[in-house]
Write a protein that holds these residues in place. Structure first.
Motif, mmCIF file in Angstrom:
data_model
loop_
_atom_site.group_PDB
_atom_site.id
_atom_site.type_symbol
_atom_site.label_atom_id
_atom_site.label_comp_id
_atom_site.label_asym_id
_atom_site.label_seq_id
_atom_site.Cartn_x
_atom_site.Cartn_y
_atom_site.Cartn_z
ATOM 1 N N ARG A 35 62.819 55.753 21.412
ATOM 2 C CA ARG A 35 62.872 54.756 22.372
ATOM 3 C C ARG A 35 61.895 53.978 22.487
ATOM 4 N N ARG A 36 60.559 54.710 22.777
ATOM 5 C CA ARG A 36 59.387 54.186 22.876
ATOM 6 C C ARG A 36 59.150 53.003 21.685
ATOM 7 N N LEU A 37 59.351 53.589 20.519
ATOM 8 C CA LEU A 37 59.169 52.701 19.247
ATOM 9 C C LEU A 37 60.092 51.300 19.286
ATOM 10 N N ALA A 38 61.073 51.633 19.867
ATOM 11 C CA ALA A 38 62.269 50.376 20.006
ATOM 12 C C ALA A 38 61.609 49.549 21.244
ATOM 13 N N GLU A 39 61.218 50.005 22.120
ATOM 14 C CA GLU A 39 60.586 49.204 23.376
ATOM 15 C C GLU A 39 59.289 48.551 22.648
ATOM 16 N N HIS A 40 58.568 49.054 21.989
ATOM 17 C CA HIS A 40 57.504 48.534 21.327
ATOM 18 C C HIS A 40 57.798 47.318 20.829
ATOM 19 N N LEU A 41 58.917 47.402 19.948
ATOM 20 C CA LEU A 41 59.474 46.446 19.086
ATOM 21 C C LEU A 41 60.373 45.239 19.964
ATOM 22 N N GLY A 42 60.119 45.333 20.967
ATOM 23 C CA GLY A 42 60.959 44.582 22.109
ATOM 24 C C GLY A 42 62.573 44.505 21.858
ATOM 25 N N ARG A 43 62.926 45.556 21.590
ATOM 26 C CA ARG A 43 64.536 46.165 21.258
ATOM 27 C C ARG A 43 64.964 47.165 21.937
ATOM 28 N N PRO A 44 64.684 47.204 23.109
ATOM 29 C CA PRO A 44 64.886 48.665 24.006
ATOM 30 C C PRO A 44 66.366 49.207 23.922
ATOM 31 N N GLY A 45 67.324 48.553 23.316
ATOM 32 C CA GLY A 45 68.529 49.025 23.170
ATOM 33 C C GLY A 45 68.697 49.409 21.818
ATOM 34 N N ALA A 46 67.790 49.567 20.882
ATOM 35 C CA ALA A 46 67.999 49.789 19.576
ATOM 36 C C ALA A 46 67.321 51.040 19.108
ATOM 37 N N SER A 47 67.410 52.027 19.793
ATOM 38 C CA SER A 47 66.786 53.430 19.503
ATOM 39 C C SER A 47 67.237 53.908 18.184
ATOM 40 N N ARG A 48 68.864 53.832 17.971
ATOM 41 C CA ARG A 48 69.582 54.381 16.958
ATOM 42 C C ARG A 48 69.128 53.761 15.450
ATOM 43 N N VAL A 106 52.610 55.406 6.084
ATOM 44 C CA VAL A 106 53.534 54.944 7.198
ATOM 45 C C VAL A 106 53.943 56.050 7.954
ATOM 46 N N PRO A 107 53.247 56.524 8.908
ATOM 47 C CA PRO A 107 53.587 57.955 9.645
ATOM 48 C C PRO A 107 54.843 57.948 10.562
ATOM 49 N N CYS A 108 55.842 58.031 9.647
ATOM 50 C CA CYS A 108 57.159 58.058 10.387
ATOM 51 C C CYS A 108 57.196 59.635 11.077
ATOM 52 N N HIS A 109 56.439 60.639 10.645
ATOM 53 C CA HIS A 109 56.406 61.660 11.168
ATOM 54 C C HIS A 109 55.904 61.791 12.444
ATOM 55 N N ARG A 110 55.509 60.767 13.044
ATOM 56 C CA ARG A 110 54.791 60.713 14.386
ATOM 57 C C ARG A 110 56.012 60.447 15.569
ATOM 58 N N VAL A 111 57.336 60.190 15.026
ATOM 59 C CA VAL A 111 58.449 59.804 16.013
ATOM 60 C C VAL A 111 59.197 61.067 16.314
ATOM 61 N N ALA A 122 55.328 48.889 12.832
ATOM 62 C CA ALA A 122 55.243 49.559 14.072
ATOM 63 C C ALA A 122 54.664 50.863 14.088
ATOM 64 N N LEU A 123 55.263 51.651 12.969
ATOM 65 C CA LEU A 123 54.948 53.009 12.787
ATOM 66 C C LEU A 123 53.431 53.225 12.660
#
Length: 166
Positions: free
Chosen positions: A100-113, A128-133, A87-88
C-alpha cells in the motif's frame, strides 16, 4: 550483446547475473520464480568486466560493506512495472514498505494489488530491492527467490547476523 555469469556461493545460494550490453537485465536465484530460460541469456562469461563488477558489488552487499548499488539496469518490463521497480530503489536499506505504501508513493493508492504483481515480476532481485516490500500486517508475503531468502535478506539489512542459507 547478451551474456550471463553464474556467481559462486553466496549466503542465498548461487546467483545468475544476466546482462544486455552493459546494463543488468536479471539477477536470479536457484529455483527463482518467473526466471526465463537461461538459453535466452546468451553465452556464459567468466571474465566479463561489467558482470564481474556486478558480482563484486553483490559480494560487498553480502559482506555488509554496501547499502546501494551503482549498476546500470535495463530490466525488461511494461512502463508500469518499470515505475514500480524504480520506486523500489527508493526504499532505504534496512527498511520495509507495505504494498500500500509503495502504491501511494507511486500516486496510485488503489493499485496495491497491481504493485504487488509488478514487484513479484522484478527480474533484478537484490539490486532492485523487492524483498523490502511486505504485507500491510508485517507478513513476509511471497518472494521470487523464496520467503526464506527474503527473511534472510531483511535480517541481513537489519544487521541481525542471519545464518547462511546454503
Amino acid at each position: 550483446m547478451r551474456r550471463h555469469l553464474v556467481t559462486g556461493p553466496t549466503p542465498v545460494g548461487a546467483l545468475t547475473l544476466f546482462a544486455d550490453d552493459d546494463a543488468l537485465a536479471g539477477v536470479y536465484m536457484t529455483d527463482h520464480r518467473h526466471q526465463p530460460d537461461v538459453a535466452t541469456f546468451g553465452p556464459a562469461s567468466d571474465d566479463d568486466p561489467f558482470l564481474l563488477d556486478v558480482a563484486l558489488q553483490l559480494a560487498e552487499y553480502f559482506d555488509g560493506d554496501r547499502t546501494t548499488f551503482d549498476i546500470a539496469i535495463a530490466a525488461p518490463g511494461t512502463p508500469f512495472q518499470q515505475s514500480v521497480w524504480d520506486a523500489l530503489r527508493e526504499i532505504p536499506y534496512g527498511e520495509t514498505w507495505s504494498y500500500r505504501r509503495l502504491a501511494e508513493h507511486l500516486g496510485r493508492p488503489g493499485a496495491s494489488r497491481a504493485v504487488g504483481l509488478a514487484n513479484g515480476r522484478n527480474p533484478v532481485s537484490i539490486v532492485v530491492p523487492c524483498h523490502r516490500v511486505i504485507g500491510a500486517d508485517g507478513s513476509l508475503t511471497g518472494y521470487g527467490g523464496g520467503v526464506e531468502r527474503k527473511r534472510w535478506l531483511l535480517a541481513h539489512e537489519r544487521a541481525a547476523e542471519p545464518a547462511a542459507l546454503f
